[in-house]
Design an enzyme around this catalytic site. Structure first.
Site, mmCIF file in Angstrom:
data_model
loop_
_atom_site.group_PDB
_atom_site.id
_atom_site.type_symbol
_atom_site.label_atom_id
_atom_site.label_comp_id
_atom_site.label_asym_id
_atom_site.label_seq_id
_atom_site.Cartn_x
_atom_site.Cartn_y
_atom_site.Cartn_z
ATOM 1 N N HIS A 187 40.295 45.936 36.640
ATOM 2 C CA HIS A 187 41.045 46.186 37.860
ATOM 3 C C HIS A 187 42.548 46.304 37.596
ATOM 4 O O HIS A 187 43.307 46.690 38.467
ATOM 5 C CB HIS A 187 40.767 45.016 38.818
ATOM 6 C CG HIS A 187 41.325 45.187 40.196
ATOM 7 N ND1 HIS A 187 41.015 46.267 41.009
ATOM 8 C CD2 HIS A 187 42.184 44.416 40.914
ATOM 9 C CE1 HIS A 187 41.654 46.141 42.170
ATOM 10 N NE2 HIS A 187 42.377 45.030 42.132
ATOM 11 N N SER B 97 46.623 47.008 43.638
ATOM 12 C CA SER B 97 45.601 46.316 44.427
ATOM 13 C C SER B 97 46.065 46.115 45.874
ATOM 14 O O SER B 97 46.425 47.084 46.537
ATOM 15 C CB SER B 97 45.303 44.990 43.725
ATOM 16 O OG SER B 97 44.153 44.406 44.231
ATOM 17 N N ASP C 18 35.725 49.607 37.763
ATOM 18 C CA ASP C 18 36.504 48.600 38.484
ATOM 19 C C ASP C 18 35.569 47.862 39.425
ATOM 20 O O ASP C 18 34.959 48.460 40.305
ATOM 21 C CB ASP C 18 37.633 49.299 39.265
ATOM 22 C CG ASP C 18 38.612 48.302 39.873
ATOM 23 O OD1 ASP C 18 38.210 47.144 40.123
ATOM 24 O OD2 ASP C 18 39.766 48.693 40.093
#
Lengths: 632, 243
Positions: B225, B75, B197
């Site tokens: 995610h 991320s 996602d």
């Protein structure tokens, strides 16, 4: 068990199962069952009602996250889901669901993972509470909290600004008084001058306290790391009190542990402020006897760091045990009548703790009524190199005698002061009164250095610096030092953006100005080309790497002393090998050469003189010092 | 291999993935300042944008003198990693970006997935969950004091972040635009893109891959995610293939 009782049990079981289904649908809360990945399996009627869905119009393949508003989905993915997966449960989570008509519903959520006997997760159950009413209160409270915080912030900014405004004229007063002291004065005049300096310094200290309070309120208190001499820090601080109270009936004393490292690394300005506050308190509450400031070594961990205890001990009135806590609350004094009798703001100790918090420490106290108090704090600080800490005395500074400096300053008193010092140090200079004039001056003639005030009429220092940087090299590359009255302890983001190289605080310490100016006017020729090349000329990397090299060299020098004293040829060779890359990067061929010769001789059993040995060690220490002085 | 966790969690996120590589690599895990068990004080001024985190990552690499780093960032750590590479490129050999996004906001033609007001909704969730967070924290600490035998429960409670930290980190993460650094990233790169996602959609992964020269894009059949948590084996396999 008889047949009839077993059939009764069956019926009870069936009844419970049926009721459980009704219970699930009609419970006063929302219930959702999902897969371990969050896909919705079941959904109760209650929640359907809240969200405005009929019995059969729930979308196919609905995911739990789809129920949440879009921003909340990030919270779901980054906080909710990982915590649920890792901890097996999560509760008290406030989110906003989207109704079918896209309006929002405030909910409070608790979720659980269910596992089989092996610990494999099977499904998740989620309980949803309608939170609309509570949310209204909560939002009210939050708004109130924000207002309170904003007010607090505004006060801190106000304090910071006002102290800043006061520091500029105070700078002029103190500087003038200091210059006065350097002229021929009669005894009476010199006495008056010392009162001027002392009171000025007292005022300065008060405003520094206020600045520290406001900075820490704004979370902007950032200690710098610079070498300082703990002994001189303590003695200078105590001296400033010693000469300030002729009519006192007690004496000041210093107690310095002889094992205290000569030089430590830390923020001497902040530490001075702590000691000043403690000594100031002690002096206030002591009538006869002694106020002692000192430091003792608690633990010398290794060569790099030292744990020390700084203390201030008095033979004053003492504080009752039950009032000790109050000492540390801002604007509060131990007794109501303290202020009437002794004055003071009640800020001192809480400021000390604000500062010490940055070092993970705090002030401790031990006190007996009528006998006196001891205040102390413990710090673990890196040990510094004595060569780096400059003396704080103004003394006889040799003339700099080179370079041409542009002083940009609208405040005539301040520029007058700087000019006086520059004449003394034989530095040529011109004066511009604002940023616009500075740009014109720089365009007309090359300068070696610019001292720039930041707050000026017409054009401020930031804009002027940016303007200069836009000029073609080499004019645009002239070093710029800012005069900053903001008492920020590090170069600010705004200065960085304006590509200002360095800054000096107002009121400036003349010695500091001297060091800074001479440093920039005597740029050593581009040293360490290899090192610069290896770090792609990135100043930050260079600085970091230089620190590593310095540490390595200092450590190696110490090891070498031991190895040489034992004539340990193997160890000397090892150290030489270890330093090889570093020395190569630093163009330390001379050292390498000496090193190889000494190592070779030791190996061959040839006697190496003490002078040669210490010469080699000194060269390495010297290299480390030079490295630390380099500006990347 | 240097594993960098994403916003909202800590190094425990890697618990199903990192151990797999321990036999062949020196595996380094850490918590960002303000996350997990990090000890350094969190300064809002330092971490108001990603550069504070980047500096810390660079410091980890230089202090431990790491070379030939295979960087795995989840991320927001994908961008933190790329920014660190800009500073000390020669220390890195490969970068693996899990669910990355160079910009979460929709800007012009670019579809990051979120409008500004939706990021505000996130900040709002963070703020309103302060109470829930501190309640949970308090009860866990209490358990610990009253029942020493439950210490285990405390140490197994992961991903708790101080709301101030979360708020600042979220602002730094979700309002930033780092698209311009992608084309300059010249280290072999793998991008793992989840099929479903909600934070970094497929178009975002595709964009990132198009912009980073020579990067490889692999789709994972994973919902959510955090594939390293929900589909660890898929994640491990994809990384292994790349290495």
């Amino acid at each position: 068990m008889t047949d009839s009782s077993s059939s009764l049990n069956d019926r009870i079981q069936k009844g419970i199962t049926k009721h459980a289904a009704d219970f699930f649908d009609q419970a006063p809360c929302g219930c959702i069952i999902t897969t371990t990945q969050g896909e919705v399996i079941r959904f109760n009627d209650q929640l359907r009602g809240w969200l405005g869905y009929g019995k059969d119009d729930l979308p196919e393949g609905l995911h739990f996250a789809d129920l949440i508003n879009k921003g909340g989905r990030i919270f779901y993915e980054t906080h909710f889901a990982p915590q649920l997966a890792m901890n097996g449960q999560i509760s008290g989570i406030a989110l906003k669901f989207l109704r079918k008509d896209q309006t929002e519903l405030s909910v409070l959520i608790a979720a659980r993972r269910h596992y089989d006997g092996e610990g494999e997760p099977l499904f998740q159950s989620i309980v949803v509470t309608n939170f609309t009413d509570r949310k209204v209160y909560e939002e009210g409270l939050l708004a109130a909290k924000r207002t309170a915080e904003d007010n607090d912030q505004a006060k801190s900014v106000f304090l910071s600004t006002i102290s800043h405004e006061i520091l500029t004229p105070l700078n002029a007063v103190l500087g003038t008084a200091e210059l006065l002291g350097a002229s021929d004065l009669s005894d009476q005049q010199s006495h008056l001058q010392s009162i001027l300096v002392r009171s000025g310094n007292h005022l300065l200290s008060l405003f520094k306290n206020i600045l520290i309070i406001s900075k820490s309120g704004l979370d902007e208190l950032e200690p710098v790391r610079q070498p300082f001499r703990p002994e001189s820090l303590l003695s200078t601080t105590v001296d400033s009190f010693r000469y300030g109270s002729e009519r006192r009936n007690f004496v000041y004393a210093l107690e310095i542990d002889e094992n205290t490292p000569e030089v430590l690394i830390g923020d001497s300005t902040l530490l001075t402020q702590v000691i000043t506050n403690l000594v100031g308190n002690a002096s206030k509450f002591t009538k006869t006897g002694t106020v002692t400031a000192g430091v003792s070594v608690l633990e010398r961990k290794d060569d790099d760091t030292c744990r020390l205890r700084f203390f201030v001990r008095d033979t004053g009135i003492g504080v009752e045990q039950k009032h000790l806590d109050r000492l540390f609350t801002p604007f509060t004094q131990a007794y109501q009548n303290i202020h009437e009798q002794y004055g003071g703001s009640g800020l001192g100790l809480s400021i000390c703790n604000n500062i010490l918090k940055e070092y993970g420490s705090k002030v401790e106290v031990e006190s007996r009524i009528g006998e006196g108090s001891t205040f102390w704090f413990d710090l673990t600080l890196p040990v510094g190199d004595p060569a780096e800490a400059t003396s704080e005395h103004l003394g006889n500074l040799p003339p700099i005698n080179q370079g041409h400096v542009l002083i940009v300053e609208d405040n005539r008193t301040n520029s007058f002061l700087v000019a006086r010092y520059f004449r003394k140090w034989e530095v040529a200079f011109d004066i511009a009164h604002n940023g616009q004039e500075a740009l014109e001056a720089v365009a007309s003639k090359p300068y070696d250095l610019i001292l720039m005030d930041l707050k000026m009429p017409v054009m401020d220092g930031y804009s002027a610096a940016r303007g200069i940087r836009e000029m073609p090299a080499p004019v645009g590359n002239v070093p710029i030092i800012a005069f900053s009255a903001s008492a920020s302890l590090a170069i600010s983001e705004r200065m960085r953006v304006a590509q200002i190289d360095d800054f000096i605080l107002k009121p400036f310490a003349p010695r500091h100005l001297y060091n800074l100016v001479s440093q920039y006017l005597n740029p050593s020729i581009m040293k360490y080309p290899e090192l610069r090349e290896a770090m792609d000329n990135n100043p930050e990397d260079l600085e970091r790497f230089a620190e590593v090299l310095q540490r390595e060299l200092t450590l190696a020098a110490d090891e070498l002393v031991t190895a040489l004293s034992k004539n340990d040829a193997q160890k000397v060779a090892d150290i030489k090998h270890k330093l090889k890359t570093s020395l190569q990067l630093m163009d330390g061929t001379a050292i390498q050469h000496d090193f190889a010769a000494v190592s070779q001789d030791l190996r061959n059993g040839v006697t190496v003189s003490a002078a040669r040995k210490s010469g080699l060690v000194e060269k390495i220490r010297q290299a480390s010092r030079e490295l630390s002085r380099e500006r990347w | 291999m240097l594993f960098a966790h994403g916003f909202g969690c800590d190094q425990e996120m890697w618990r199903h993935v990192a151990p797999h590589f321990e036999d062949r690599y020196r595996v380094i895990l850490f918590d960002y300042v303000g996350s997990g068990r990090s000890k350094r004080r969190f300064r809002r001024s330092k971490y108001q944008n990603l550069s504070g985190y980047v500096d810390d990552l660079v410091e980890i690499c230089t202090t431990l003198d790491l070379r030939d780093i295979i960087f795995v960032g989840h991320s927001v750590s994908a961008m933190i990693g790329l920014l660190a590479v800009q500073q000390i490129a020669d220390r890195f050999t490969k970068t693996i970006l899990i669910s990355p996004s160079p910009c979460y906001l929709n800007v012009g033609e670019y579809l990051g997935g979120f409008e500004r007001k939706e990021i505000d909704q996130l900040l709002d969730s963070l703020e309103s969950n302060y109470q829930g967070w501190s309640d949970q924290m308090a009860s866990l600490l209490m358990y610990d004091a009253a029942h020493p035998e439950l210490t285990q429960e405390l140490s197994q409670s992961f991903c708790r972040m101080d709301p101030t930290v979360a708020y600042t980190f979220a602002t730094a993460t979700f309002l930033a635009d780092h698209r311009s650094i992608l084309p300059g990233h010249a280290i072999p790169t793998l991008i793992l893109q989840n099929k479903q996602d909600r934070i970094a959609a497929e178009v975002v992964g595709e964009y990132t891959s198009e912009q980073i020269p020579g990067s490889q894009l692999v789709y994972l059949d994973n919902i959510g995610h955090c594939p390293h948590l929900s589909s660890p084996q898929l994640t491990i396999d994809a990384i292994e293939n790349f290495l």
